[in-house]
Write a protein that holds these residues in place. Structure first.
Motif, mmCIF file in Angstrom:
data_model
loop_
_atom_site.group_PDB
_atom_site.id
_atom_site.type_symbol
_atom_site.label_atom_id
_atom_site.label_comp_id
_atom_site.label_asym_id
_atom_site.label_seq_id
_atom_site.Cartn_x
_atom_site.Cartn_y
_atom_site.Cartn_z
ATOM 1 N N GLN A 167 14.464 0.114 2.221
ATOM 2 C CA GLN A 167 14.024 -0.693 3.215
ATOM 3 C C GLN A 167 12.540 -1.139 3.104
ATOM 4 O O GLN A 167 12.109 -2.180 3.114
ATOM 5 N N THR A 168 11.724 0.003 2.965
ATOM 6 C CA THR A 168 10.356 -0.167 2.542
ATOM 7 C C THR A 168 10.049 -0.875 1.168
ATOM 8 O O THR A 168 9.169 -1.731 1.412
ATOM 9 N N MET A 169 10.669 -0.596 0.299
ATOM 10 C CA MET A 169 10.515 -1.470 -1.027
ATOM 11 C C MET A 169 10.676 -2.998 -0.669
ATOM 12 O O MET A 169 9.904 -3.789 -1.222
ATOM 13 N N ILE A 185 4.975 6.556 9.633
ATOM 14 C CA ILE A 185 5.752 5.510 8.763
ATOM 15 C C ILE A 185 4.746 4.511 8.259
ATOM 16 O O ILE A 185 4.693 3.970 7.063
ATOM 17 N N ARG A 186 3.538 4.243 8.670
ATOM 18 C CA ARG A 186 2.493 3.295 8.418
ATOM 19 C C ARG A 186 2.175 4.191 6.962
ATOM 20 O O ARG A 186 1.817 3.442 5.946
ATOM 21 N N THR A 205 4.012 4.214 -0.552
ATOM 22 C CA THR A 205 4.944 3.555 -1.425
ATOM 23 C C THR A 205 4.270 2.547 -2.002
ATOM 24 O O THR A 205 4.657 2.142 -3.268
ATOM 25 N N GLY A 206 3.523 1.670 -1.376
ATOM 26 C CA GLY A 206 2.588 0.453 -2.010
ATOM 27 C C GLY A 206 1.989 0.995 -3.141
ATOM 28 O O GLY A 206 1.868 0.383 -4.054
ATOM 29 N N ARG A 207 1.198 2.212 -2.996
ATOM 30 C CA ARG A 207 0.351 2.399 -3.767
ATOM 31 C C ARG A 207 1.125 2.808 -5.355
ATOM 32 O O ARG A 207 0.646 2.624 -6.315
ATOM 33 N N ALA A 258 2.175 -3.827 0.989
ATOM 34 C CA ALA A 258 2.207 -2.720 1.940
ATOM 35 C C ALA A 258 1.413 -2.998 3.312
ATOM 36 O O ALA A 258 1.753 -2.654 4.370
ATOM 37 N N ALA A 259 0.167 -3.319 2.806
ATOM 38 C CA ALA A 259 -0.896 -3.824 3.928
ATOM 39 C C ALA A 259 -0.170 -4.893 4.944
ATOM 40 O O ALA A 259 -0.338 -4.932 6.143
#
Length: 364
Positions: A66-68, A147-148, A154-156, A164-165
């Protein structure tokens, strides 16, 4: 209450340990650059080095998938688990699920440059590394801040810092908007999230943070942490005024001991999709925050409180943005559509409890 076998007790112990994964190592702050190589230390204390932006990413838990999707990295995902099937385009990815956890051979078969393994996948990390894969293992997320942080990390790792930001800015804007709805409420309803067989979500869990965000008090967090099994007597003493329930537990308010609590007598429930309540990721936070608050405070909540992605300006942008086809964040109103358990530590516990229930029914 049915007695648990030693094997099931062992499984529950594993779940407890997974949920309590220690905070260790270095995580990524939101940055204006996603240059590679990058080295970050994960929850196992292992330094994970990514030489270049990974083109093939496999996730071992739906919260990572989900994050991706939310940070604009879905085109990089080649493998995910069955409970991430609600994500658009998930059917074209390899399902790496096993009956419990993930199938190491299936994960290897996706030929990933990087495997993202949230805390519930703790037992899979070492076998995957022994198979020669690069694995980043996340610590347990117990707060919105966690979570933040996980989203930024994950973004990095995947070269999606700007996405991600943006996802975090969207989540934060909605957390703030929902918080404003109940900011001046003094008498907050006493809430409880029962998982079955006396197990509940207590303090030091992201679920408890979501309950509090929605303007309720998690009564199980007063004297308990993580996911304890409470006796009927203790549940009656806690006397919740409202029960948080999902499609898997919608009728629990009519069963004892819950039927004898204030919540049961009033049939007072907040109904949410299990995947939203059990997956620590941005979209889940936004959905639960709005849906739960709207049900708890119908006279206060206004649908205009929802902040769409288009209205949010992230604090930073990455130097190399993903392509438009890759970057498809959520822009719709929060929903609780679709089903399927979030296979986090809670999801693992729910799976074990389902096994307990099945074994109990099969007894002569």
């Amino acid at each position: 209450m049915s007695r648990l076998s030693p094997a099931v007790i062992g499984l529950l112990l594993v779940v407890s340990l997974v949920g309590a994964a220690p905070a260790s190592g270095t995580t990524a702050a939101q940055s204006d650059t996603c240059s590679f190589p990058v080295t970050l230390t994960d929850a196992t204390g292992t330094e994970v080095t990514i030489e270049e932006r990974p083109e093939r990413v496999t996730t071992t838990n739906p919260s990572a998938a989900q994050t991706m999707w939310e940070i604009g990295g879905r085109s990089q995902v080649v493998g995910l688990t069955q409970y991430a099937g609600y994500l658009e385009g998930a059917e074209s990815r390899t399902n790496v699920s096993a009956s419990f956890g993930v199938n190491v051979e299936k994960v290897v078969g996706t030929n990933p440059d990087l495997v993202l393994a949230p805390n519930a996948s703790a037992g899979d990390v070492e076998p995957l590394r022994q198979a020669g894969l690069t694995v980043y293992h996340f610590r347990a997320a117990t707060t919105i801040d966690d979570i933040r942080e996980k989203t930024a990390t994950t973004g990095r790792l995947t070269g999606n810092c700007g996405g991600a930001a943006e996802a975090n800015a969207w989540m934060d804007a909605n957390v703030e908007a929902v918080g404003a709805v109940t900011a001046d409420v003094d008498d907050r309803p006493k809430a409880l999230y029962p998982l079955g067989s006396g197990y509940v979500a207590a303090g030091n869990t992201f679920i408890s943070s979501l309950i509090e965000l929605a303007g309720a008090e998690n009564v199980a967090a007063r004297n308990h942490t993580e996911y304890p099994q409470l006796s009927d007597e203790v549940i009656l003493q806690l006397d919740p005024e409202v029960l948080f329930v999902t499609e898997n537990s919608a009728d629990i308010a009519s069963t004892e001991p819950y039927a004898s609590t204030t919540a049961g007598e009033r049939n007072a429930t907040v109904v949410l999709q299990v995947r939203n309540l059990n997956q620590p990721a941005p979209r889940s936070v936004v959905n639960v925050a709005h849906n739960a608050t709207a049900q708890l405070y119908p006279d206060r909540y206004d649908a205009d409180s929802y902040v769409p992605r288009s209205a949010v300006t992230p604090a930073v942008t990455q130097t190399s943005e993903p392509t438009p086809a890759d970057h498809t964040p959520s822009t719709d109103q929060p929903t609780t559509d679709a089903s399927g358990p979030g296979f986090t530590a809670v999801g693992a516990l729910l799976a074990v409890l389902a096994l307990v229930s099945t074994l109990s029914r099969r007894r002569p």
